[in-house]
Design a protein around this motif. Structure first.
Motif, PDB file in Angstrom:
ATOM      1  N   LEU A 198       1.158  -1.466  -0.228  1.00 30.69           N
ATOM      2  CA  LEU A 198       0.048  -0.298   0.180  1.00 30.69           C
ATOM      3  C   LEU A 198       1.117   1.047  -0.187  1.00 30.69           C
ATOM      4  N   ASP A 199       2.044   0.814   0.461  1.00 31.89           N
ATOM      5  CA  ASP A 199       2.958   2.608   1.110  1.00 31.89           C
ATOM      6  C   ASP A 199       3.417   2.645  -0.303  1.00 31.89           C
ATOM      7  N   LYS A 200       4.247   1.537  -1.344  1.00 34.55           N
ATOM      8  CA  LYS A 200       4.373   1.865  -2.358  1.00 34.55           C
ATOM      9  C   LYS A 200       3.285   2.551  -3.823  1.00 34.55           C
ATOM     10  N   LEU A 201       2.327   1.469  -3.639  1.00 36.90           N
ATOM     11  CA  LEU A 201       1.534   2.072  -4.379  1.00 36.90           C
ATOM     12  C   LEU A 201       1.462   3.713  -4.069  1.00 36.90           C
ATOM     13  N   LYS A 202       1.075   4.164  -3.429  1.00 37.54           N
ATOM     14  CA  LYS A 202       0.511   5.674  -3.351  1.00 37.54           C
ATOM     15  C   LYS A 202       2.101   6.454  -3.138  1.00 37.54           C
ATOM     16  N   LEU A 203       3.263   5.948  -3.101  1.00 36.47           N
ATOM     17  CA  LEU A 203       4.131   6.828  -4.338  1.00 36.47           C
ATOM     18  C   LEU A 203       3.647   6.554  -5.273  1.00 36.47           C
ATOM     19  N   LEU A 204       3.429   5.423  -6.138  1.00 35.03           N
ATOM     20  CA  LEU A 204       3.183   5.561  -7.489  1.00 35.03           C
ATOM     21  C   LEU A 204       1.710   6.365  -7.839  1.00 35.03           C
ATOM     22  N   SER A 205       1.385   6.989  -6.875  1.00 34.86           N
ATOM     23  CA  SER A 205      -0.125   8.016  -7.783  1.00 34.86           C
ATOM     24  C   SER A 205      -1.082   6.874  -7.989  1.00 34.86           C
ATOM     25  N   TYR A 206      -1.449   5.486  -7.233  1.00 35.04           N
ATOM     26  CA  TYR A 206      -2.108   4.543  -7.686  1.00 35.04           C
ATOM     27  C   TYR A 206      -3.925   5.549  -7.776  1.00 35.04           C
ATOM     28  N   GLU A 207      -4.048   6.225  -6.729  1.00 36.04           N
ATOM     29  CA  GLU A 207      -5.450   6.374  -6.220  1.00 36.04           C
ATOM     30  C   GLU A 207      -5.877   7.128  -7.902  1.00 36.04           C
ATOM     31  N   GLU A 208      -5.184   8.180  -8.695  1.00 33.30           N
ATOM     32  CA  GLU A 208      -5.009   9.263  -9.470  1.00 33.30           C
ATOM     33  C   GLU A 208      -5.011   8.539 -10.893  1.00 33.30           C
TER      34      GLU A 208
ATOM     35  N   CYS B  37      -0.394 -10.867  -2.293  1.00 26.92           N
ATOM     36  CA  CYS B  37       0.421  -9.743  -2.475  1.00 26.92           C
ATOM     37  C   CYS B  37       2.508  -9.463  -2.926  1.00 26.92           C
ATOM     38  N   TYR B  38       2.549 -10.620  -3.172  1.00 29.23           N
ATOM     39  CA  TYR B  38       3.765 -11.157  -2.990  1.00 29.23           C
ATOM     40  C   TYR B  38       3.921 -10.431  -4.330  1.00 29.23           C
ATOM     41  N   VAL B  39       3.205 -10.868  -5.314  1.00 24.72           N
ATOM     42  CA  VAL B  39       3.267 -10.504  -7.353  1.00 24.72           C
ATOM     43  C   VAL B  39       2.860  -9.133  -6.999  1.00 24.72           C
ATOM     44  N   LEU B  40       1.919  -8.472  -6.656  1.00 26.77           N
ATOM     45  CA  LEU B  40       1.909  -6.866  -6.623  1.00 26.77           C
ATOM     46  C   LEU B  40       3.135  -6.644  -5.982  1.00 26.77           C
ATOM     47  N   ASP B  41       3.222  -6.579  -4.903  1.00 27.43           N
ATOM     48  CA  ASP B  41       5.124  -6.117  -4.131  1.00 27.43           C
ATOM     49  C   ASP B  41       5.917  -6.050  -5.334  1.00 27.43           C
ATOM     50  N   CYS B  42       6.064  -6.974  -5.810  1.00 26.71           N
ATOM     51  CA  CYS B  42       7.325  -7.048  -6.752  1.00 26.71           C
ATOM     52  C   CYS B  42       6.847  -6.526  -7.985  1.00 26.71           C
ATOM     53  N   LEU B  43       5.949  -6.222  -8.236  1.00 23.79           N
ATOM     54  CA  LEU B  43       4.843  -5.452  -9.640  1.00 23.79           C
ATOM     55  C   LEU B  43       5.674  -3.476  -9.439  1.00 23.79           C
ATOM     56  N   ALA B  44       5.152  -3.770  -7.728  1.00 20.84           N
ATOM     57  CA  ALA B  44       5.259  -2.199  -7.082  1.00 20.84           C
ATOM     58  C   ALA B  44       6.785  -2.549  -7.299  1.00 20.84           C
TER      59      ALA B  44
ATOM     60  N   ALA C 246       8.277  -1.273 -10.736  1.00 22.26           N
ATOM     61  CA  ALA C 246       7.355  -0.174 -11.333  1.00 22.26           C
ATOM     62  C   ALA C 246       8.838   1.519 -10.539  1.00 22.26           C
ATOM     63  N   LEU C 247       8.501   1.300  -9.417  1.00 16.63           N
ATOM     64  CA  LEU C 247       9.858   1.980  -8.626  1.00 16.63           C
ATOM     65  C   LEU C 247      10.479   2.348  -9.405  1.00 16.63           C
ATOM     66  N   LYS C 248      11.701   0.726  -9.591  1.00 13.24           N
ATOM     67  CA  LYS C 248      13.014   1.286 -10.392  1.00 13.24           C
ATOM     68  C   LYS C 248      12.433   1.661 -11.694  1.00 13.24           C
ATOM     69  N   TYR C 249      11.459   1.196 -12.290  1.00 12.33           N
ATOM     70  CA  TYR C 249      11.297   2.162 -13.726  1.00 12.33           C
ATOM     71  C   TYR C 249      11.469   3.484 -13.547  1.00 12.33           C
TER      72      TYR C 249
ATOM     73  N   PHE D 126      12.942   5.979  -8.560  1.00  9.64           N
ATOM     74  CA  PHE D 126      12.803   6.081  -6.803  1.00  9.64           C
ATOM     75  C   PHE D 126      13.797   5.479  -6.413  1.00  9.64           C
ATOM     76  N   SER D 127      13.992   6.038  -5.846  1.00 10.75           N
ATOM     77  CA  SER D 127      14.590   5.666  -4.528  1.00 10.75           C
ATOM     78  C   SER D 127      14.371   6.016  -3.022  1.00 10.75           C
ATOM     79  N   TRP D 128      15.093   4.384  -2.398  1.00  7.89           N
ATOM     80  CA  TRP D 128      14.722   5.265  -0.556  1.00  7.89           C
ATOM     81  C   TRP D 128      15.808   6.256   0.137  1.00  7.89           C
ATOM     82  N   LYS D 129      15.206   7.122   0.710  1.00  4.91           N
ATOM     83  CA  LYS D 129      16.182   7.752   1.527  1.00  4.91           C
ATOM     84  C   LYS D 129      16.052   7.389   2.909  1.00  4.91           C
ATOM     85  N   ARG D 130      17.033   7.541   3.929  1.00  5.04           N
ATOM     86  CA  ARG D 130      16.805   7.662   5.560  1.00  5.04           C
ATOM     87  C   ARG D 130      15.792   9.372   5.423  1.00  5.04           C
ATOM     88  N   PRO D 131      15.438   8.170   6.967  1.00  2.54           N
ATOM     89  CA  PRO D 131      13.840   9.249   6.802  1.00  2.54           C
ATOM     90  C   PRO D 131      14.480   9.994   8.133  1.00  2.54           C
ATOM     91  N   THR D 132      14.001  11.319   8.310  1.00  6.22           N
ATOM     92  CA  THR D 132      13.904  12.079   8.335  1.00  6.22           C
ATOM     93  C   THR D 132      13.706  12.709   9.360  1.00  6.22           C
TER      94      THR D 132
END
Length: 449
Positions: A50-60, A147-154, A157-160, A163-169
């Motif tokens: 769900l967090d990865k889908l929100k990063l990809l703006s799946y709602e819009e 969940c595994y299939v959708l997580d791998c595809l997400a 998609a983030l790699k394509y 997007f890269s994860w950063k250290r949280p502030t």
């Protein structure tokens, strides 16, 4: 016939239920092997998804296009509506594959589920992901595999998208001052007992010490008693009095600072809670007893009904067991027959290979026997040998003629030499016989006397 069909349908439904129970037992055994937390792994996967889908703006981009509602935290982890969940899974999988750079056709509601699942898993394998579960696990639209299939595809998609994860502030938290507000202007003993656990406030400007308040109240009582005789009629307006009361009301509030570690306060709270529990228990005991009696009667009815059903369906259960035994025997025979068929198929393939090889050799020999090229070559060779023989005969004849000529020439030379030596002797002793020559058939001359 209808009874047999009904019995067959019941047998098939029972077998399907048994298969589902066996699959659930296998899944439970696999989860137990992986550890006690394996049953909750899908919930963690779903929250990450769900967090990865929100990063990809799946709602819009995905949901608004298909007029769908946003996903909950455990949408694909718990079974709610298999048809809706499967369609949501197909829609999100197609959108994520397209988002990852691979064109994928959006599935429709009436498409073949097996074809859709096969295409999605093919795309997942093309990304280098492993698929170690049967495709039928995705038909339910929920579970750890979904969940595994959708997580791998997400993740792809983030790699394509780069997007890269950063250290949280983490933001700096500021302690807020809590203010104690009360609606009542007076403080009673019961109110004090209820508010003993409130936190101490730092704002002391609007609070008055209790001892000071008692002293002021005592002095004001003395002054009022002294001036009571002088007051005969009040000249204060009621509206002004109310305004003054509202102005000084915050200053009249009293706060008693208590120590939360005091054992007396805890004892009083325990007594209060005990009294509350006892009073509540008196009311609920009757309801609980009534509920217990109803549950007991319902369980007795269920047990009696279960016994009745078992007695009525005993013969059907026996038939089902016999059918299961026959089915197991048929399966064993089928497996044995399958092994024999496999062996015979192997032997047939070997014999077919030998037959093909023999046919090929026969065809080669037949073609060589019916072919006239060797005969033509033999005739040509014989003709050539005859020509060469004629030429050799000619050459032999020429050589013999040459040899005969040379012999005749040598013989004529010898005869001439002999004749030259014989002439002087004749002149001395007399004339002897005159030699003569006759022509030979070969073209030479033969000497004679």
């Amino acid at each position: 016939m209808a009874e047999e069909a009904a019995e067959g349908g019941g047998t098939r439904r029972g077998a399907a239920a048994w298969e589902r129970e066996r699959e659930r037992d296998e899944e439970g055994a696999a989860a137990a092997e992986r550890g006690p937390g394996a049953a909750y792994h899908m919930f963690v996967l779903m929250e990450d998804l769900l967090d990865k889908l929100k990063l990809l703006s799946y709602e819009e981009e995905a949901l608004r296009r298909h007029n769908m509602r946003p996903l909950s935290r455990h949408y694909f982890a718990l079974p709610t509506n298999p048809g809706e969940q499967f369609f949501m899974f197909c829609t999100l999988a197609a959108w994520l594959i397209t988002k990852a750079g691979h064109p994928f056709e959006q599935p429709q509601e009436y498409d073949d589920p097996n074809a859709i699942i096969s295409n999605v898993l093919s795309e997942l394998r093309s990304f280098g992901r492993t698929v170690d579960f049967p495709p039928s696990k995705l038909k339910a639209g929920c579970g750890e595999q979904v969940c595994y299939v959708l997580d791998c595809l997400a993740e792809e998609a983030l790699k394509y998208t780069g997007f890269s994860w950063k250290r949280p502030t983490y933001p700096t938290e500021e302690l807020e001052e809590e203010e104690i507000t009360e609606d009542d202007a007076e403080l009673t003993l019961n109110k004090l007992e209820e508010d003993v656990v409130e936190e101490e406030s730092d704002n002391e400007e609007n609070f008055i010490d209790l001892n000071v308040l008692k002293a002021q109240t005592y002095r004001s009582d003395i002054n009022d008693s002294a001036k009571q005789e002088e007051i005969l009629q009040s000249t204060t307006d009621a509206a002004e009095w109310n305004l003054e009361v509202e102005r000084v009301l915050p200053q009249l509030k009293v706060t008693v600072r208590t120590d939360n570690k005091d054992w007396r306060i805890h004892v009083d709270q325990m007594h209060q809670h005990k009294d509350g529990i006892e009073s509540s228990l008196k009311e609920t005991r009757g309801y609980l007893d009534k509920l217990h009696n109803e549950i007991s009667r319902t369980l007795e009815k269920i047990n009696s009904r279960e016994k009745y059903i078992n007695n009525q369906l005993e013969h059907l259960v026996q038939e089902y067991r016999s059918a299961q035994a026959l089915l197991s025997e048929a399966k064993e025979k089928y497996q044995e027959g399958s092994g024999g068929v496999t062996e015979r198929i192997r032997m047939l393939s070997e014999i077919t290979e030998v037959l093909e090889r023999v046919k090929q050799e026969t065809e080669e020999k037949g073609s060589s026997m019916t072919d006239g090229a060797p005969l033509v070559k033999i005739k040509q060779a014989l003709t050539k040998l005859k020509q060469e023989t004629i030429q050799m005969d000619i050459q032999i004849g020429v050589m013999e003629h040459t040899l005969l000529q040379s012999k005749l020439k040598e013989k004529s030379n010898m005869t001439r030499d002999m004749h030259a030596t014989m002439i002087p002797e004749a002149t001395v002793k007399g004339i002897g016989p005159i030699p003569y020559r006759k022509r030979c058939g070969a073209g030479g001359w033969e000497e004679g006397g």
